[in-house]
Design a protein around this motif. Sequence first.
Motif, PDB file in Angstrom:
ATOM      1  N   SER A 328       0.851  -1.189   0.000  1.00 10.72           N
ATOM      2  CA  SER A 328       0.000   0.000   0.000  1.00 10.72           C
ATOM      3  C   SER A 328       0.890   1.242   0.000  1.00 10.72           C
ATOM      4  CB  SER A 328      -0.920   0.014   1.230  1.00 10.72           C
ATOM      5  OG  SER A 328      -0.136   0.161   2.407  1.00 10.72           O
ATOM      6  N   LEU A 330       0.719   5.722   1.357  1.00 10.74           N
ATOM      7  CA  LEU A 330      -0.019   6.894   1.797  1.00 10.74           C
ATOM      8  C   LEU A 330       0.200   8.026   0.805  1.00 10.74           C
ATOM      9  CD1 LEU A 330       0.710   6.928   5.641  1.00 10.74           C
ATOM     10  CD2 LEU A 330      -1.422   6.252   4.509  1.00 10.74           C
ATOM     11  N   ILE A 337      -1.786  13.983   4.639  1.00  7.79           N
ATOM     12  CA  ILE A 337      -2.192  12.643   4.195  1.00  7.79           C
ATOM     13  C   ILE A 337      -3.624  12.719   3.672  1.00  7.79           C
ATOM     14  CG2 ILE A 337      -2.662  10.267   4.898  1.00  7.79           C
ATOM     15  CD1 ILE A 337      -0.504  10.599   7.031  1.00  7.79           C
ATOM     16  N   LYS A 339      -5.119   9.891   1.530  1.00 10.67           N
ATOM     17  CA  LYS A 339      -5.714   8.554   1.582  1.00 10.67           C
ATOM     18  C   LYS A 339      -4.653   7.486   1.396  1.00 10.67           C
ATOM     19  CE  LYS A 339      -7.052   8.747  -3.316  1.00 10.67           C
ATOM     20  NZ  LYS A 339      -8.179   8.656  -4.269  1.00 10.67           N
ATOM     21  N   ARG A 340      -5.058   6.245   1.569  1.00 17.55           N
ATOM     22  CA  ARG A 340      -4.178   5.103   1.342  1.00 17.55           C
ATOM     23  C   ARG A 340      -4.476   4.513  -0.046  1.00 17.55           C
ATOM     24  NH1 ARG A 340      -1.125   2.116   4.802  1.00 17.55           N
ATOM     25  NH2 ARG A 340      -2.035   3.229   6.580  1.00 17.55           N
TER      26      ARG A 340
END
Length: 362
Positions: A328, A330, A337, A339-340
């Motif tokens: 994943s 970030l 930040i 979203k992932r």
Amino acid sequence: MFKRWQTRKVNIGKLSIGGGSPVLVQSMTNTKTSDVNSTVSQIKKLEDAGCDIVRVSVPDLEAARSIEKIKNKIKIPLVCDIHFDYKLAIESIKRGADKIRINPGNIGSVDKVQAVVEAAKKARIPIRIGVNAGSLKKAQGLDTYKKRAEVLAGSALEHIKLLEKLNFYDTVVALKASDVLTTIEAYRVFASKKNYPLHIGISESGSVYRGTIKSSVGLGVLLYMGLGDTLRVSLTGNPVDEVQVGYHILQTLGLRSTGIDMVSCPTCSRCEVDLIKIVNKIEDEIKSVKISSRYKKKPLKVAVMGCVVNGPGEAKESDFGIAGGKNSGLLFVKGKIIKRLKPKDWVKTILKLIKEKNKGKS
């Protein structure tokens, strides 16, 4: 910021060389100049890559007569490279050349050099004196780079003396060798004696791989010394590569911008995504993005990082970036930040953000 060497200002087409003007990126076609369509096609690709000045070789009269047709179909200044036959230089000037590159040592007698100078004066175009270690017999066989450099600089100074005697001062000078240390020293010696604008490069530097390394070292040192008003990265390959490498060298030193500065890590065992594939895909895709002129001074900074060690810090410091984690990443925009993301979405997300930022939507 390091201080650039103050040189005379010389005009070429609508651009200027020296006198504090931006360092211009030059390349040279490898098509037959007499093949107008092929030559123009290659020059247009160079223009799209950001090339400021293009040079073509003129080995014969057919090539010289093609200059007018080529010039009428391109946007950037055209330099004609002449050796041995002064009549080719005069014909190229008549056909619209924006600058002539000669080596007075192989053009012939003083009368022949004077004929070229008078034609250049009438057309109000500059002359580049090109001194190359590979074709200068006095520089061959010497056992130290300093000796070779002295000979190169000395030859250029002799040529300058001749042009000055002919009351010609719109001159650009190049002193190139395939050896980096010889080249650097030759430019240093010459610049300590004259203030003519300098076209810099490492001659015959090699393949795209080796030539990029050699040129980056040599040109980087010269530019940091404040020397260089135009440059060419001489590579055995596609001339477009020369332009791209040239811009990245200038961007690294804060002198010009490609529009995008991409930061990515070299990967290690902590990286749990295929970062090499992702970064290469982004690099390929952004080549076709026309970057807004507002990023030509300060590039858009993008970070694509593989893990949490340096990733979050680099991503925060960028306009936007991704810090990788376990399968994943970030997404950071302006330090926050958002979203992932899954690895499969990294490329399209970065490209979308670049395009949106480029249009002023973010």
